[in-house]
Write an enzyme that holds these catalytic residues in place. Structure first.
Site, PDB file in Angstrom:
ATOM      1  N   LYS A 172       0.813  -1.218   0.000  1.00 51.95           N
ATOM      2  CA  LYS A 172       0.000   0.000   0.000  1.00 51.95           C
ATOM      3  C   LYS A 172       0.847   1.269   0.000  1.00 51.95           C
ATOM      4  CE  LYS A 172      -0.598   0.122   5.051  1.00 51.95           C
ATOM      5  NZ  LYS A 172      -1.558   0.102   6.159  1.00 51.95           N
ATOM      6  N   ARG A 174      -8.737  -0.753  16.484  1.00 53.17           N
ATOM      7  CA  ARG A 174      -9.051  -0.440  15.102  1.00 53.17           C
ATOM      8  C   ARG A 174     -10.036  -1.516  14.651  1.00 53.17           C
ATOM      9  NH1 ARG A 174      -4.691   0.424  10.281  1.00 53.17           N
ATOM     10  NH2 ARG A 174      -5.134  -1.780   9.971  1.00 53.17           N
TER      11      ARG A 174
END
Length: 354
Positions: free
Chosen positions: A35, A128
């Site tokens: 990413k 998260r």
């Protein structure tokens, strides 16, 4: 065109081989996370050459760029139900934490005649993504077993990304124990994935090892620049300079080091203080916050000091340098993770492959 980003794919491959060997010595596979470089095909190919078991990315658009590369593709960001069709088409596996999304992926998989692999995420404290309750996690696993087009492929956790809670033995044992319970309950095979985190897990791995049962790590920063995330130390046998930004000096003047006038807040509401260092030879170079992150960059000339940056300008102190930096000269800076991320995202940075 400046700034330029120099990408040394040979050094990236060497880093990957070193980290893959480190993990293999502990019985772990490596998913190379692309990413940061927006799944740049040259970097992803270096990952594969270095021996990763799969490529993981947070964006479907990035996975589309490397659709033809010979590696399993993981979507590592929590999937969007609205994007289920593209996810099933371009990702072999995704990390999940919502039953509604599982249903959307199932419908898309059935429509496309595909089987989509699911890794369920267990929140071990970083707050998260993931199920906090093991009972809810098990319910989601049961749903995976029942929904057509889905394969329950594993369980995973993510730490040290949002609240910066670090991995420890108790958390990894909880993950491994949960995976064992899943295997026993549903008769899952030895290929069941237990993915134990990211580059922050490497410090624990080297210091004390992982409990039995963890099978994979999802690694990006350690492969790109040889850095583990828990203590921010560089790993043995890796290069930290696979990514270097080159900028051009567009102004070079002797100016005071102290601004004059009333100092107001910056874009984040912070009011800065300044040190009077006397007259300073200040070089302005091309590129700024839109293009890279100077807080994680290091000039290759050790006498160059980063002063500050705005959107499009970066100011350097070159007062004590052995060489001059007149207008038209270039300055090179080694890149940290977020500097690489911004440079690959910015269309204003030319990428040069070595």
């Amino acid at each position: 065109m400046y700034p330029k980003l120099y990408v040394d794919t040979a050094k990236i491959t060497a880093n990957v081989r070193s980290v893959v060997a480190l993990c293999a010595a502990h019985g772990l596979k490596v998913v190379g996370v692309s990413k940061c470089v927006t799944a740049d095909p040259a970097v992803a190919a270096a990952f594969i050459e270095g021996g990763v078991s799969a490529i993981g990315d947070s964006r479907v658009e990035n996975l589309m760029r490397i659709a033809e590369l010979p590696a399993e593709k993981w979507l590592i960001r929590t999937p969007s139900p609205a994007d289920a069709a593209r996810i099933v088409r371009y990702a072999d596996l995704s990390l999940n934490s919502e039953p509604a999304t599982l249903r959307a992926l199932s419908a898309a998989a059935v429509q496309q005649g595909r089987t989509h692999k699911i890794v369920l995420m267990y929140d071990l404290g970083d707050l998260r993504e993931g199920f906090v309750s093991r009972e809810e996690l098990m319910d989601a696993a049961q749903l995976c077993m029942e929904l057509p087009g889905l394969q329950l492929a594993g369980v995973g956790a993510n730490l040290n990304c949002l609240s910066f809670v670090q991995p420890d033995r108790a958390k990894m044992e909880e993950l491994a124990d949960t995976a064992a319970a899943m295997r026993q309950r549903w008769g899952l095979g030895d290929d069941f994935i237990v993915t134990g985190g990211n580059s922050a897990s490497l410090h624990m791995l080297m210091e004390e090892g992982f409990p039995a049962g963890i099978t994979d790590l999802r690694l990006g920063e350690s492969l790109l620049i040889g850095k583990e995330r828990a203590c921010y130390s560089y790993l043995p046998g890796t290069f930290r300079d696979a990514f270097v930004i080159e900028t051009e000096v567009v102004e070079s003047k002797l100016k005071p080091s102290m601004p004059w006038g009333t100092i107001g807040p910056d874009s984040y509401g912070r009011v800065h203080s300044f040190e009077d260092r006397g007259p300073m030879q200040r070089a302005i170079v091309t590129g700024g916050n839109q293009d890279f992150d100077v807080e994680v960059m290091q000039p290759l000339d050790p006498r160059v000091r980063v002063v500050a940056s705005s959107c499009d300008h970066t100011v350097l102190d070159v007062t004590d340098c052995a060489q001059d930096y007149p207008v038209g000269a270039t300055v090179r800076l080694e890149c940290g993770y977020h500097a690489i991320l911004r440079a690959f995202t910015s269309s204003y940075v030319e990428k040069v492959y070595l």
